[in-house]
Design a protein around this motif. Sequence first.
Motif, PDB file in Angstrom:
ATOM      1  N   ARG A 101    -136.238 -40.525   2.312  1.00  0.00           N
ATOM      2  CA  ARG A 101    -136.231 -40.782   0.869  1.00  0.00           C
ATOM      3  C   ARG A 101    -134.816 -40.957   0.333  1.00  0.00           C
ATOM      4  N   VAL A 102    -133.873 -40.174   0.841  1.00  0.00           N
ATOM      5  CA  VAL A 102    -132.481 -40.336   0.410  1.00  0.00           C
ATOM      6  C   VAL A 102    -131.971 -41.713   0.821  1.00  0.00           C
ATOM      7  N   HIS A 103    -132.245 -42.100   2.068  1.00  0.00           N
ATOM      8  CA  HIS A 103    -131.796 -43.404   2.556  1.00  0.00           C
ATOM      9  C   HIS A 103    -132.407 -44.537   1.739  1.00  0.00           C
ATOM     10  N   ARG A 104    -133.722 -44.495   1.568  1.00  0.00           N
ATOM     11  CA  ARG A 104    -134.399 -45.550   0.803  1.00  0.00           C
ATOM     12  C   ARG A 104    -133.987 -45.511  -0.667  1.00  0.00           C
ATOM     13  N   GLY A 105    -133.819 -44.301  -1.196  1.00  0.00           N
ATOM     14  CA  GLY A 105    -133.399 -44.163  -2.587  1.00  0.00           C
ATOM     15  C   GLY A 105    -132.023 -44.752  -2.826  1.00  0.00           C
ATOM     16  N   ARG A 106    -131.107 -44.528  -1.887  1.00  0.00           N
ATOM     17  CA  ARG A 106    -129.759 -45.100  -2.006  1.00  0.00           C
ATOM     18  C   ARG A 106    -129.802 -46.626  -1.970  1.00  0.00           C
ATOM     19  N   LYS A 107    -130.667 -47.163  -1.087  1.00  0.00           N
ATOM     20  CA  LYS A 107    -130.797 -48.615  -1.017  1.00  0.00           C
ATOM     21  C   LYS A 107    -131.334 -49.171  -2.341  1.00  0.00           C
ATOM     22  N   LYS A 108    -132.358 -48.522  -2.888  1.00  0.00           N
ATOM     23  CA  LYS A 108    -132.916 -48.959  -4.163  1.00  0.00           C
ATOM     24  C   LYS A 108    -131.903 -48.793  -5.290  1.00  0.00           C
ATOM     25  N   LEU A 109    -131.147 -47.708  -5.252  1.00  0.00           N
ATOM     26  CA  LEU A 109    -130.116 -47.463  -6.254  1.00  0.00           C
ATOM     27  C   LEU A 109    -129.059 -48.562  -6.203  1.00  0.00           C
TER      28      LEU A 109
END
Length: 171
Positions: free
Chosen positions: A153-161
Amino acid sequence: MSRIDIAEAFELYRQRMFYIGYSITKDWHLAEDIVQESFIKAFNKIDTIEDNSKLGAWLSSITTRTAIDFIRREQKRKGLPLEAEMLDILGKHTDQNVEVEVETVMLQEQVQSAIQEMNIHYRDVLILKVNQNLNEQEIASVLGLNVSTVKVRVHRGRKKLKLLLHDQLTA
């Protein structure tokens, strides 16, 4: 569940809930308020719990959400909080360009705004990672997730961010 059971639950889970609240807020007094607020919420919804063996997990979840809500309210009320160390650094570096400082604050506001627009799964882990400086293990403990789930979730969240910020800057 009767009042006696609530009192027993309070004694059994109070400390755990306090540590959850403290790990999110980093404030002892606020953590105590979160525990009280969480027990009030739990007491009002106690009839919705079907399996008493899951009471601890249910209370932990309520406490986590309550703490995150407290953090969000604080951020909205205060705007962007500046840590004391950050204020000291800004005060000592008077030779730094004011324009750079303003741009930094604006970027921080954009990041916070973009995080608020995200899906709740990504938003919660990023708030705990960015604002509270928690590591993946601590986030997993607070949210009741597996560490691997938090990492994803952190990895995907950073990408989305990154995409959201890029869209905001190009708009």
